[in-house]
Each structure stands twice: as C-alpha cells, then as structure tokens.
Design a protein around this motif. Structure first.
Motif, mmCIF file in Angstrom:
data_model
loop_
_atom_site.group_PDB
_atom_site.id
_atom_site.type_symbol
_atom_site.label_atom_id
_atom_site.label_comp_id
_atom_site.label_asym_id
_atom_site.label_seq_id
_atom_site.Cartn_x
_atom_site.Cartn_y
_atom_site.Cartn_z
ATOM 1 N N LEU A 244 40.026 -18.738 -18.340
ATOM 2 C CA LEU A 244 39.507 -17.717 -19.253
ATOM 3 C C LEU A 244 38.403 -18.264 -20.142
ATOM 4 O O LEU A 244 37.314 -17.667 -20.247
ATOM 5 C CB LEU A 244 40.654 -17.176 -20.108
ATOM 6 N N PHE A 245 38.653 -19.411 -20.786
ATOM 7 C CA PHE A 245 37.651 -19.955 -21.696
ATOM 8 C C PHE A 245 36.466 -20.565 -20.953
ATOM 9 O O PHE A 245 35.375 -20.681 -21.521
ATOM 10 C CB PHE A 245 38.296 -20.981 -22.632
ATOM 11 N N THR A 246 36.680 -20.949 -19.709
ATOM 12 C CA THR A 246 35.537 -21.398 -18.909
ATOM 13 C C THR A 246 34.565 -20.245 -18.702
ATOM 14 O O THR A 246 33.336 -20.415 -18.806
ATOM 15 C CB THR A 246 36.015 -21.937 -17.545
ATOM 16 N N VAL A 247 35.098 -19.074 -18.417
ATOM 17 C CA VAL A 247 34.247 -17.891 -18.241
ATOM 18 C C VAL A 247 33.600 -17.494 -19.565
ATOM 19 O O VAL A 247 32.394 -17.212 -19.625
ATOM 20 C CB VAL A 247 35.072 -16.718 -17.671
ATOM 21 N N LEU A 248 34.391 -17.478 -20.631
ATOM 22 C CA LEU A 248 33.880 -17.040 -21.930
ATOM 23 C C LEU A 248 32.820 -17.982 -22.495
ATOM 24 O O LEU A 248 31.968 -17.558 -23.287
ATOM 25 C CB LEU A 248 35.034 -16.907 -22.925
ATOM 26 N N THR A 249 32.887 -19.262 -22.117
ATOM 27 C CA THR A 249 31.898 -20.239 -22.617
ATOM 28 C C THR A 249 30.817 -20.559 -21.581
ATOM 29 O O THR A 249 30.082 -21.529 -21.743
ATOM 30 C CB THR A 249 32.606 -21.550 -23.022
ATOM 31 N N ASN A 250 30.761 -19.754 -20.513
ATOM 32 C CA ASN A 250 29.758 -19.953 -19.457
ATOM 33 C C ASN A 250 29.833 -21.351 -18.838
ATOM 34 O O ASN A 250 28.802 -21.959 -18.524
ATOM 35 C CB ASN A 250 28.351 -19.694 -20.001
ATOM 36 N N GLY A 251 31.032 -21.855 -18.678
ATOM 37 C CA GLY A 251 31.226 -23.137 -18.020
ATOM 38 C C GLY A 251 31.132 -24.348 -18.909
ATOM 39 O O GLY A 251 31.391 -25.471 -18.451
ATOM 40 N N VAL A 252 30.781 -24.163 -20.182
ATOM 41 C CA VAL A 252 30.622 -25.314 -21.079
ATOM 42 C C VAL A 252 31.953 -26.018 -21.304
ATOM 43 O O VAL A 252 32.011 -27.245 -21.452
ATOM 44 C CB VAL A 252 30.012 -24.864 -22.423
ATOM 45 N N LEU A 253 33.046 -25.263 -21.310
ATOM 46 C CA LEU A 253 34.362 -25.858 -21.561
ATOM 47 C C LEU A 253 34.664 -26.997 -20.599
ATOM 48 O O LEU A 253 35.211 -28.032 -21.003
ATOM 49 C CB LEU A 253 35.442 -24.786 -21.443
ATOM 50 N N LEU A 254 34.317 -26.830 -19.324
ATOM 51 C CA LEU A 254 34.641 -27.828 -18.308
ATOM 52 C C LEU A 254 33.480 -28.764 -18.003
ATOM 53 O O LEU A 254 33.498 -29.450 -16.982
ATOM 54 C CB LEU A 254 35.096 -27.139 -17.014
ATOM 55 N N SER A 255 32.496 -28.809 -18.874
ATOM 56 C CA SER A 255 31.416 -29.776 -18.692
ATOM 57 C C SER A 255 31.941 -31.181 -18.953
ATOM 58 O O SER A 255 32.890 -31.361 -19.724
ATOM 59 C CB SER A 255 30.260 -29.465 -19.638
ATOM 60 N N PRO A 256 31.383 -32.189 -18.294
ATOM 61 C CA PRO A 256 31.897 -33.554 -18.459
ATOM 62 C C PRO A 256 31.976 -34.001 -19.918
ATOM 63 O O PRO A 256 32.991 -34.563 -20.342
ATOM 64 C CB PRO A 256 30.893 -34.403 -17.665
ATOM 65 N N GLY A 257 30.928 -33.745 -20.676
ATOM 66 C CA GLY A 257 30.930 -34.183 -22.065
ATOM 67 C C GLY A 257 31.983 -33.488 -22.901
ATOM 68 O O GLY A 257 32.634 -34.108 -23.744
ATOM 69 N N ASN A 258 32.209 -32.194 -22.668
ATOM 70 C CA ASN A 258 33.173 -31.458 -23.467
ATOM 71 C C ASN A 258 34.604 -31.845 -23.127
ATOM 72 O O ASN A 258 35.472 -31.901 -24.009
ATOM 73 C CB ASN A 258 32.988 -29.951 -23.277
ATOM 74 N N ILE A 259 34.882 -32.099 -21.849
ATOM 75 C CA ILE A 259 36.227 -32.545 -21.473
ATOM 76 C C ILE A 259 36.546 -33.875 -22.148
ATOM 77 O O ILE A 259 37.651 -34.094 -22.646
ATOM 78 C CB ILE A 259 36.349 -32.659 -19.943
ATOM 79 N N THR A 260 35.562 -34.762 -22.186
ATOM 80 C CA THR A 260 35.758 -36.029 -22.885
ATOM 81 C C THR A 260 36.043 -35.794 -24.362
ATOM 82 O O THR A 260 36.919 -36.434 -24.959
ATOM 83 C CB THR A 260 34.517 -36.917 -22.724
ATOM 84 N N ASN A 261 35.313 -34.861 -24.968
ATOM 85 C CA ASN A 261 35.533 -34.572 -26.389
ATOM 86 C C ASN A 261 36.928 -34.016 -26.647
ATOM 87 O O ASN A 261 37.551 -34.330 -27.672
ATOM 88 C CB ASN A 261 34.474 -33.574 -26.883
ATOM 89 N N ILE A 262 37.437 -33.177 -25.736
ATOM 90 C CA ILE A 262 38.782 -32.642 -25.905
ATOM 91 C C ILE A 262 39.805 -33.766 -25.930
ATOM 92 O O ILE A 262 40.722 -33.790 -26.755
ATOM 93 C CB ILE A 262 39.104 -31.628 -24.781
ATOM 94 N N VAL A 263 39.649 -34.729 -25.019
ATOM 95 C CA VAL A 263 40.572 -35.861 -24.963
ATOM 96 C C VAL A 263 40.521 -36.648 -26.267
ATOM 97 O O VAL A 263 41.560 -37.010 -26.849
ATOM 98 C CB VAL A 263 40.242 -36.779 -23.768
#
Length: 412
Positions: free
Chosen positions: A49-68
């Motif tokens: 859902l949030f991947t769609v709402l953020t136009n794919g930014v959620l699962l970008s390499p840099g953002n996944i690293t930031n989540i961790v």
C-alpha cells in the motif's frame, strides 16, 4: 466365502508425512493460526500500500536502509517487551532506561574521554541493574509491574536529567557512531552491489527454511494439526522473496548495516530461547496459567526476576544504538519508546492476558509500525494524523485478540 485379511498399514516416513499432512478441518486450522499467519500477510499488504502511495520511494534502496537504522532500537525493545507480555507483565520505563543508559555512555565517552567500548558496556550494565531493580519489586515484593515500571519511568527520567545536568552531550567518536551507522560492504565484491549482503541473506533464508520444516515435522510427529503442504511452501517462498528483495535493495545502497546484524543475532537467540528452552516454556506457562505453573514446580519469582533483568539488558542495548544513531545524549531521549515497543508486541500477536506471542511476531509488528511511520512521513502526513493512525492500528490489533478469545470460548 474366503475371508481376506486386511493389508498391514505402512508407516509413512516423517518427511513424507510432512509433504501430505494437513488437517481434517481446514477451517479450524485456519482460524487457529490466523493470528500468527495474518501478521505476515498484513505486513506485505501495508508495504504494498505505501509503496503505491509513495510512488515506489518506500522500497528504494536508500529508504529501506533508513528504515533499518531509524527503527532498530524499537525492534530491540519489542523483543524484551513481548517476553514480559507473554508472562503477563509490562514495562512502562524502557524509554527512560534508554535515555539513562545513553546518558551514562555519553558522560564516560564524551566528557571523560573513555574508550567507546567502555561507554557501551557501562550503558548495558546500567540497563541490567535497572532491570534487576524492577525484578526485585515485582518478583520478590509482589508489586504489580505496571506500578513498579511507572515509578521507574519517573525515577530514571529524573536520574537522566541529573547525569546530563540538564544539557545534551555530543558528539561521540566515529567508532561509537558505527554501532548504529556503520556498514559491512565490499567484503566479497560485486558489480554495482554488495555480494556479502546477498550471501548473508541467502544463509538466513536457508536457515529459516530448515527451521520451519523441522518444526512442521515435530508437530506432525506429535499429531498436532499443520497447514497443507502447498500452503506451507507458499509461506516459505513468500518469506524468502521478501527477505531477498530486502537484501537486494540493501546491497544496492550502502551494504549490510551493522545494527541489522545485531538485531538478527538477538532475534535468532531469543527466538530459540522462547521456543526451545526450559526457561522459555516457563515464561509461557506463567502467562498462560499462573496457578498451574506454580503447581508444576515453576519457580515463578525467579523467572519473573530474570525477564525484567533481560528487559533492562535489551533497553541498555537499545540505549547504545539510539545514542549512536543520534550521535549524542539528550535529556528527552527515548520519549514514548515504551509505547512503540508495547504496540509492536500487541500488533505482532501478543495477547493482552499473556501466554501468547512470539519474538518474530513482535519484530514484524515493529516493522509494520516502522513502515507506516516512514510511509506517512514520505507522504508529508502531519504528526498528529500519524499518531491517530498508529493508535487505531493498535486498537484494532487488541480488539482482534479479544474477538479471537471470545470466538474460541463459544466453540468449545
């Protein structure tokens, strides 16, 4: 007429049984495992859902690293919190302990120029001491954990202010900052990606597959219901796909975060402890039926004492990670962390009354909170709206637990 003797039954091997085993009542099995399986489905759905709402930014390499990096300390706290909740307790002071342990580390390393390892070890030691303090009052004096840790929340927040003298301390040396901000990369090379990260993820997937297959065999051996083999394979493949995609994104960013290795070790160790050790079974027994546990010879006071010591230890680890991430110690550090950890445990499947919950479920619950927070931040949602959404999710998770219990009561 001649009588034909029935042919003797041929015993099916365990691996073969694992391939064909199911349950005579699929609906009952689905309802029984819905709470544990549903959390993974919910996690995938929220990520999508949030991947769609953020136009794919959620699962970008840099953002996944930031989540961790941004939510690792909450996941560490969730591990200890779910063990307390399984035993029928709770800890409202973990945010204050995070602040206190970070403050102790900062005073030693920044003000007194001690090695970074001394500060980290001192922080963990303080966390263990605080956990022992809580464990004494709960286990041996008999006070409710809610009251003891509520007092601890105030007490240790005040001690944090005294240790820091009401001022912030920064910065930590580069070695200390690497605890939460360092990466392992380039060890095996790779064309535009870090092969070492993919190797570690592959080993983790293989270990997970072996573990769940052995668990399935054990359940079949003891004639316990299991899901159908196609559904089992689908679940393993889904987990493997999510982990490998996650690793692929990390490999294309900065590599494997050191804090992720720390978190993985904790999840593995505590997962084994809760599932395969006598101590873990005693924790579940205390939360499931205290009277029965006492009659069975479980040393309830001793177990309760050590689970609070363990919570203090993990709060100390989280304090080191958080102070490393923020590159300093602040009097207001750790504010509301206890609520995030409690929410992660309940969303991950822990029961309000105790006796139910898993370490992996709590971590997944924490990841759901992390994805929602990160996704709403990327969308520019106001902080007030974020709090409303997270509060509703927690409320629905607890309501689902109560609904399941009432349904189980009516079907007996």
């Amino acid at each position: 007429m001649t009588r034909t003797e029935p042919e003797p039954a041929v015993a099916e091997s365990a691996p073969a049984a694992a391939l064909h085993a199911g349950t005579s009542d699929p609906r009952t099995l689905i309802m029984r495992n819905l709470r544990q399986s549903g959390i993974y489905i919910a996690f995938v759905a929220i990520v999508a859902l949030f991947t769609v709402l953020t136009n794919g930014v959620l699962l970008s390499p840099g953002n996944i690293t930031n989540i961790v990096l941004q939510y690792s300390y909450i996941l560490v706290l969730a591990i200890g919190m779910v063990i307390l909740i399984i035993a029928g307790h709770i800890d409202l002071s973990v945010g204050s302990i995070v602040a206190l342990t970070g403050a102790v580390s900062a005073v030693l390393v920044i003000q007194n120029d001690q090695p970074w390892a001394v500060g980290a070890l001192a922080a963990v030691a303080v966390g263990i001491a605080v956990g022992a303090w809580h464990g004494f009052w709960v286990a041996y004096v008999g006070m409710p954990a809610f009251i003891v840790t509520l007092a601890g929340m105030l007490l240790f927040r005040g001690l944090t202010l005294q240790v820091l003298d009401n001022v912030s301390l920064s910065p930590f040396p580069p070695e200390y900052q690497k605890v939460a901000g360092g990466f392992l990369n380039g060890l095996l090379g790779g064309q535009g990606y870090d092969a070492f990260t993919l190797l570690i993820a592959g080993i983790a997937v293989a270990g997970y597959t072996v573990s769940v297959f052995r668990t399935r065999l054990a359940r079949i051996r003891y004639e316990q219901p299991v899901e159908s083999f196609p559904l089992f394979v689908a679940r393993v493949l889904l987990v493997a796909a999510v982990v490998m995609y996650f690793a692929w994104q990390l490999a294309h960013a900065r590599g494997l975060p050191i804090v992720l290795i720390v978190l993985a070790v904790l999840v593995l160790a505590y997962g084994l402890m809760t599932k395969s050790s006598v101590f873990g079974r005693q924790v579940y027994a205390i939360g499931g039926n205290l009277s029965a546990a006492m009659l069975s010879g479980v040393k309830v006071r001793k177990v309760n004492f050590w689970i609070f010591v363990n919570m203090g230890f993990l709060a100390g680890v989280a304090g080191v990670i958080y102070s490393s991430r923020s590159n300093g110690a602040q009097p207001a550090a750790g504010n509301m962390f206890e609520l995030d950890a409690i929410a992660a445990a309940f969303i991950g499947g822990a029961a309000v009354a105790g006796g139910v919950g898993t370490v992996v479920g709590a971590v997944v619950g924490g990841l759901i909170m992390a994805v929602m927070s990160n996704g709403m931040q990327l969308m520019g949602v106001e902080q007030s709206t974020q709090s409303i959404v997270k509060g509703l999710v927690l409320l629905l998770a607890v309501a689902f637990d109560i609904y399941n219990k009432r349904r189980a009561g009516t079907t007996r």
